[in-house]
Design a protein around this motif. Structure first.
Motif, mmCIF file in Angstrom:
data_model
loop_
_atom_site.group_PDB
_atom_site.id
_atom_site.type_symbol
_atom_site.label_atom_id
_atom_site.label_comp_id
_atom_site.label_asym_id
_atom_site.label_seq_id
_atom_site.Cartn_x
_atom_site.Cartn_y
_atom_site.Cartn_z
ATOM 1 N N GLU A 1 -45.566 -43.291 -33.694
ATOM 2 C CA GLU A 1 -44.132 -43.578 -33.862
ATOM 3 C C GLU A 1 -43.550 -44.167 -32.565
ATOM 4 O OE1 GLU A 1 -41.783 -43.034 -36.385
ATOM 5 O OE2 GLU A 1 -43.331 -42.580 -37.861
ATOM 6 N N GLU A 2 -43.952 -43.562 -31.454
ATOM 7 C CA GLU A 2 -43.474 -44.009 -30.140
ATOM 8 C C GLU A 2 -43.891 -45.456 -29.870
ATOM 9 O OE1 GLU A 2 -44.397 -41.837 -26.381
ATOM 10 O OE2 GLU A 2 -43.633 -40.122 -27.517
ATOM 11 N N TYR A 3 -45.177 -45.696 -30.069
ATOM 12 C CA TYR A 3 -45.700 -47.041 -29.810
ATOM 13 C C TYR A 3 -45.108 -48.081 -30.745
ATOM 14 C CZ TYR A 3 -49.183 -45.920 -26.269
ATOM 15 O OH TYR A 3 -49.797 -45.565 -25.100
ATOM 16 N N VAL A 4 -45.036 -47.726 -32.024
ATOM 17 C CA VAL A 4 -44.494 -48.684 -33.001
ATOM 18 C C VAL A 4 -43.024 -48.972 -32.685
ATOM 19 C CG1 VAL A 4 -43.902 -49.032 -35.446
ATOM 20 C CG2 VAL A 4 -46.164 -48.174 -34.830
ATOM 21 N N GLY A 5 -42.290 -47.926 -32.313
ATOM 22 C CA GLY A 5 -40.888 -48.107 -31.916
ATOM 23 C C GLY A 5 -40.772 -49.059 -30.737
ATOM 24 N N GLU A 6 -41.678 -48.880 -29.790
ATOM 25 C CA GLU A 6 -41.695 -49.739 -28.606
ATOM 26 C C GLU A 6 -42.044 -51.185 -28.988
ATOM 27 O OE1 GLU A 6 -44.192 -49.693 -24.586
ATOM 28 O OE2 GLU A 6 -43.694 -47.689 -25.320
ATOM 29 N N LEU A 7 -42.993 -51.306 -29.904
ATOM 30 C CA LEU A 7 -43.401 -52.657 -30.333
ATOM 31 C C LEU A 7 -42.289 -53.367 -31.099
ATOM 32 C CD1 LEU A 7 -47.108 -51.996 -31.415
ATOM 33 C CD2 LEU A 7 -46.311 -53.244 -29.414
ATOM 34 N N ILE A 8 -41.541 -52.590 -31.882
ATOM 35 C CA ILE A 8 -40.405 -53.190 -32.607
ATOM 36 C C ILE A 8 -39.337 -53.615 -31.583
ATOM 37 C CG2 ILE A 8 -38.505 -52.720 -34.233
ATOM 38 C CD1 ILE A 8 -40.491 -50.789 -35.696
ATOM 39 N N GLY A 9 -39.058 -52.691 -30.651
ATOM 40 C CA GLY A 9 -38.062 -52.974 -29.601
ATOM 41 C C GLY A 9 -38.432 -54.185 -28.760
ATOM 42 N N GLY A 10 -39.727 -54.347 -28.508
ATOM 43 C CA GLY A 10 -40.207 -55.466 -27.688
ATOM 44 C C GLY A 10 -40.358 -56.764 -28.468
ATOM 45 N N GLY A 11 -40.135 -56.687 -29.771
ATOM 46 C CA GLY A 11 -40.208 -57.899 -30.600
ATOM 47 C C GLY A 11 -41.625 -58.312 -30.978
#
Lengths: 219, 91
Positions: free
Chosen positions: B42-52
């Motif tokens: 969840e953390e990584y995916v959230g970061e990946l979404i945030g980073g575009g």
């Protein structure tokens, strides 16, 4: 020691060209680091890029300053802060400010501390000391040398952790930059040291550029 | 291997898993293929979404993740990114 650089007569043209080359190389590295940041979202890469761009700006300022001096002071080979006019003073202060800002940023990145207060503390302490001291060039080079030592320690650890030729190239490059900076301290007394300092810087930036080319060419 | 390198590798693994599924994947597949805990994923995916790097699609059949152009770029230039970060001591 006073605040004087002694540049040999025959070397003045070369130092302008070298300053321009250093500015271009550091700009390329800075822009590439920002490109890597855009691709990877790694904050360290962004700060590293900003650090190199600061150094690049310093070299461009130095080049412009030297060009103006070259055209205005064709006979005078000893450049003194006290003999500068207002424009010259601003130029050299900006050069020192941007160069130190670049090194502080690089040290901040290599320390791996994600805290802006640490960065601002370093910045205020070093810049404040530089502003109040009457021996600006000496203090500037001493501070730069100390910052280079910290950067070198980081790259030594980086090389020992992962012994490959690319890490070694960067480590050696920063050693050359430290040595050149030490030469510039002595160049306040003898122009030959300025020449050696510039040559060492040239080798250092060439090594950094070579490493960048090796990295960028890999697919 | 350093912590950040591991992080870059995890991001690479997640993006690779999405790419393998033709650029679109369900969260359960990421969880299964990337070998991460649910919280970490969840953390990584959230970061990946945030980073575009990834976009989230909410469809009738559930949530899916899709690679963006930036995500594909990351995969294509992963070696260059890690080489740059490693050689300049930024990893």
């Amino acid at each position: 020691m006073g605040n004087l650089y002694i540049i040999p007569d025959w070397f003045f043209g070369y130092t302008i060209i070298l300053g321009l080359i250093f500015g271009i190389i550091t700009l390329i590295v800075g822009v590439y680091a920002l490109k890597i940041y855009k691709l990877s979202a790694q904050k360290a890469s962004k700060n590293f890029g900003i650090g190199f761009i600061f150094i690049s700006i310093a070299y461009f300022i130095q080049t412009i300053l030297n060009l103006v001096l070259f055209s205005k002071l064709q006979i005078q080979k000893v450049i003194s802060l006290s003999t500068f006019n207002m424009w010259g003073n601003i130029g050299i202060y900006l050069y020192m400010l941007f160069f130190l800002a670049g090194l502080i940023t690089l040290v901040y990145v290599t320390l791996g501390v994600n805290n802006f207060r640490v960065y601002s503390l370093l910045f205020i302490l070093l810049m404040g000391s530089l502003i109040i001291t009457p021996f600006k060039l000496n203090i500037f080079h001493i501070f730069s040398s100390i910052l280079f030592v910290y950067i070198i320690i980081h790259y030594l650890i980086n090389y020992l952790r992962n012994k490959n030729y690319k890490n070694l190239i960067v480590f050696i490059a920063f050693i050359f930059l430290l040595l050149s900076n030490i030469q510039f301290i002595f160049s306040l007394k003898n122009g030959l040291y300025y020449v050696i300092g510039d040559i060492l810087s040239f080798v250092a930036y060439l090594l950094i550029l070579i490493n960048l080319i090796i990295v960028a060419r890999k697919k | 291997m350093s912590r950040k390198r591991d992080r870059l590798q995890v991001i690479y693994d997640i993006l690779s898993v999405i790419k393998e599924k033709n650029g679109k994947i369900k969260p359960t597949h990421i969880l299964y293929k990337s070998n991460l805990s649910h919280q970490m994923m969840e953390e990584y995916v959230g970061e990946l979404i945030g980073g575009g790097f990834v976009i989230e699609n909410n469809t009738a059949s559930g949530k899916t993740y899709q690679l963006t152009e930036k995500g594909f770029d990351y995969l294509n230039k992963y070696k260059t990114i890690t080489d740059f970060l490693d050689s300049f001591g930024l990893s």
